[in-house]
Structures are given as structure tokens and as C-alpha cells.
Design a protein around this motif. Structure first.
Motif, mmCIF file in Angstrom:
data_model
loop_
_atom_site.group_PDB
_atom_site.id
_atom_site.type_symbol
_atom_site.label_atom_id
_atom_site.label_comp_id
_atom_site.label_asym_id
_atom_site.label_seq_id
_atom_site.Cartn_x
_atom_site.Cartn_y
_atom_site.Cartn_z
ATOM 1 N N MET A 92 -56.708 26.637 -55.806
ATOM 2 C CA MET A 92 -55.566 27.393 -56.308
ATOM 3 C C MET A 92 -54.560 27.608 -55.169
ATOM 4 N N THR A 93 -53.278 27.586 -55.492
ATOM 5 C CA THR A 93 -52.246 27.809 -54.487
ATOM 6 C C THR A 93 -52.268 29.263 -54.010
ATOM 7 N N GLU A 94 -51.589 29.521 -52.890
ATOM 8 C CA GLU A 94 -51.529 30.889 -52.377
ATOM 9 C C GLU A 94 -50.850 31.816 -53.380
ATOM 10 N N ALA A 95 -49.773 31.333 -53.997
ATOM 11 C CA ALA A 95 -49.060 32.160 -54.977
ATOM 12 C C ALA A 95 -49.958 32.459 -56.176
ATOM 13 N N GLY A 96 -50.693 31.455 -56.637
ATOM 14 C CA GLY A 96 -51.597 31.652 -57.759
ATOM 15 C C GLY A 96 -52.701 32.629 -57.431
ATOM 16 N N GLU A 97 -53.264 32.509 -56.243
ATOM 17 C CA GLU A 97 -54.321 33.434 -55.814
ATOM 18 C C GLU A 97 -53.784 34.856 -55.697
ATOM 19 N N PHE A 98 -52.568 34.991 -55.170
ATOM 20 C CA PHE A 98 -51.949 36.311 -55.031
ATOM 21 C C PHE A 98 -51.798 36.969 -56.400
ATOM 22 N N ILE A 99 -51.273 36.228 -57.364
ATOM 23 C CA ILE A 99 -51.047 36.780 -58.705
ATOM 24 C C ILE A 99 -52.369 37.133 -59.372
ATOM 25 N N ASP A 100 -53.339 36.229 -59.308
ATOM 26 C CA ASP A 100 -54.624 36.478 -59.959
ATOM 27 C C ASP A 100 -55.317 37.706 -59.376
ATOM 28 N N ALA A 101 -55.354 37.810 -58.042
ATOM 29 C CA ALA A 101 -56.019 38.949 -57.399
ATOM 30 C C ALA A 101 -55.317 40.254 -57.746
ATOM 31 N N ALA A 102 -53.987 40.234 -57.759
ATOM 32 C CA ALA A 102 -53.229 41.447 -58.072
ATOM 33 C C ALA A 102 -53.460 41.878 -59.516
ATOM 34 N N LEU A 103 -53.527 40.919 -60.424
ATOM 35 C CA LEU A 103 -53.757 41.261 -61.830
ATOM 36 C C LEU A 103 -55.143 41.865 -62.027
ATOM 37 N N GLN A 104 -56.119 41.359 -61.327
ATOM 38 C CA GLN A 104 -57.466 41.921 -61.443
ATOM 39 C C GLN A 104 -57.519 43.352 -60.913
ATOM 40 N N ARG A 105 -56.709 43.641 -59.898
ATOM 41 C CA ARG A 105 -56.662 45.011 -59.366
ATOM 42 C C ARG A 105 -55.956 45.978 -60.309
ATOM 43 N N ARG A 126 -43.009 39.492 -60.092
ATOM 44 C CA ARG A 126 -41.832 39.823 -59.267
ATOM 45 C C ARG A 126 -42.216 39.902 -57.788
ATOM 46 N N ASP A 127 -43.337 40.559 -57.501
ATOM 47 C CA ASP A 127 -43.793 40.663 -56.113
ATOM 48 C C ASP A 127 -44.130 39.289 -55.536
ATOM 49 N N ALA A 128 -44.747 38.449 -56.344
ATOM 50 C CA ALA A 128 -45.117 37.106 -55.872
ATOM 51 C C ALA A 128 -43.882 36.272 -55.564
ATOM 52 N N MET A 129 -42.860 36.394 -56.404
ATOM 53 C CA MET A 129 -41.655 35.604 -56.181
ATOM 54 C C MET A 129 -40.905 36.075 -54.940
ATOM 55 N N ARG A 130 -41.038 37.347 -54.599
ATOM 56 C CA ARG A 130 -40.448 37.840 -53.349
ATOM 57 C C ARG A 130 -41.234 37.339 -52.142
ATOM 58 N N LYS A 131 -42.543 37.332 -52.294
ATOM 59 C CA LYS A 131 -43.411 36.911 -51.185
ATOM 60 C C LYS A 131 -43.299 35.412 -50.928
ATOM 61 N N TYR A 132 -43.170 34.647 -52.011
ATOM 62 C CA TYR A 132 -43.107 33.182 -51.889
ATOM 63 C C TYR A 132 -41.728 32.699 -52.339
ATOM 64 N N ARG A 133 -40.726 33.069 -51.581
ATOM 65 C CA ARG A 133 -39.340 32.730 -51.926
ATOM 66 C C ARG A 133 -39.085 31.231 -51.775
ATOM 67 N N GLY A 134 -38.070 30.778 -52.494
ATOM 68 C CA GLY A 134 -37.600 29.411 -52.311
ATOM 69 C C GLY A 134 -38.480 28.338 -52.905
ATOM 70 N N MET A 135 -39.299 28.688 -53.896
ATOM 71 C CA MET A 135 -40.146 27.671 -54.515
ATOM 72 C C MET A 135 -39.285 26.669 -55.278
ATOM 73 N N SER A 136 -39.676 25.409 -55.199
ATOM 74 C CA SER A 136 -38.932 24.344 -55.883
ATOM 75 C C SER A 136 -39.277 24.315 -57.369
ATOM 76 N N HIS A 137 -38.548 23.496 -58.111
ATOM 77 C CA HIS A 137 -38.838 23.308 -59.529
ATOM 78 C C HIS A 137 -40.282 22.884 -59.741
#
Length: 200
Positions: free
Chosen positions: A1-14, A45-56
Motif C-alpha cells: 500500500m502507498t504511504e497515502a493509502g496507509e495514512f488514510i486507512d490507519a486514521a480511519l481505524q482510529r 483532507r489531511d492526507a491531501m495536505r500531507k501528500y501535496r502535488g499528487m499527479s492524476h
């Protein structure tokens, strides 16, 4: 899983709540962490701030990664990711979104994909792109999948409400659906939602 995906999944579980959220996730047959819709949106929203500039390609891959697991909050997060990056999407993304819709399972996942992602994306395309996309939606209407059919009817909602849509096209589609002897409630309900929104 990507870092962004792991960040979102872990945050949702919390974000698991003691009281189950009042929505339709129980009828989805999906697992659930118990996080609220607000928590899902805040996490993305937090993930998109943390991982700015993601491509299409990174954005669409993240959405697929989140959707892949049969967990309601992850799939809702995938929808929110696409909602917040709809300006980056084009015709090439319809196949991916169609796959999501086929396995949408509940209104709270299918409806925002249709009205906030598919519809606005199509409105941004050039004439050729719009023609191809609308041909895909016509095909969805002919499919034996209630969620695809519902999405095809809901996709033009924003355009119809703003006066830039094609009411005659929607009327033809609605009449054809309602003339079916065994029209699904899930599909015919979409017609009522559009008509109610236009009446307001």
C-alpha cells in the motif's frame, strides 16, 4: 500500500465510533470501521495536505487502492478523493469509475460518485469527449446492474439544475425506465431524486 493509502486507512481505524453512524452502510455487506462521514472527509483532507502535488495517475491509483478493500469507510474515502480532484479526471477514468459503481452496493457510495464525480467530469470535457462519455452512460442504462443504471440517471443532475443539461434526453431516459414492467426501485428512485431537485 502507498504511504497515502496507509495514512488514510490507519486514521480511519482510529476514528472508530462507539455508536454506529446512521447511514446505509449496514445494508452494503461491507466491513466497517465505524468512522463518521465527517471523519472520512477530514482524513482525506489531511492526507491531501500531507501528500501535496499528487499527479492524476497517483490520485486515481489511490482511489483504486482504497476501494479495493471491502471496507465502507475506505470506499467512501475513495469517493472523496475523486470528488476533491474531479478537475483532474477525464474520459480515460470512466472505466475505473464504472468498476466502482458496479460494486457500489449502497446509495451513499453510488450517488456522490454519480453526481459529484461523473457528472461534473463530463461537463468539463470537449464535445467529442462528452459524446463518448454520454454513449458510455447510455450503455450503463442498458446494463443489468441497478447501480450503474442509477448512476447514469443521476450523473446529469448538477447540469440539469444549473440549466446547462439536456432535459429532453433525461426525459426520454426516464420514460423508458418507467415503462419497464419491473423497474427496480433503486433505479426509479433516481428519477424522483432528479425531479425533486429540479422542482426545488
Amino acid at each position: 500500500m502507498t504511504e497515502a493509502g496507509e495514512f488514510i486507512d490507519a486514521a480511519l481505524q482510529r476514528e472508530a465510533a462507539w455508536t454506529p453512524p446512521a447511514d446505509d452502510r449496514e445494508s452494503s455487506g461491507l466491513e466497517s470501521y465505524g468512522a463518521s462521514v465527517g471523519a472520512v472527509r477530514g482524513t482525506v483532507r489531511d492526507a491531501m495536505r500531507k501528500y501535496r502535488g499528487m499527479s492524476h495517475d497517483e490520485i486515481t491509483a489511490l482511489a483504486s487502492e482504497l476501494w479495493m478493500a471491502p471496507v465502507y469507510e475506505r470506499r467512501l474515502a475513495a469517493v472523496v478523493v475523486l470528488q476533491s480532484h474531479v478537475v483532474m479526471l477525464d474520459n480515460s477514468d470512466l472505466t475505473r469509475i464504472e468498476g466502482f459503481l458496479r460494486d457500489g452496493r449502497v446509495r451513499s457510495l453510488v450517488d456522490p460518485l454519480a453526481t459529484d464525480v461523473v457528472g461534473p467530469m463530463i461537463e468539463r470535457l470537449d464535445d467529442v469527449g462528452q459524446s463518448r462519455a454520454r454513449a458510455a452512460l447510455d450503455r450503463w442504462l442498458g446494463e443489468n446492474n441497478v447501480w450503474l443504471r442509477r448512476a447514469a440517471l443521476l450523473a446529469p443532475l448538477r447540469a440539469l439544475r444549473s440549466g446547462t443539461g439536456d432535459p429532453d434526453r433525461f426525459a426520454r431516459q426516464a420514460r423508458a425506465i418507467l415503462a419497464e414492467p419491473y423497474a427496480s426501485e433503486i433505479v426509479s428512485e433516481a428519477i424522483d431524486l432528479v425531479l425533486d431537485a429540479l422542482a426545488k
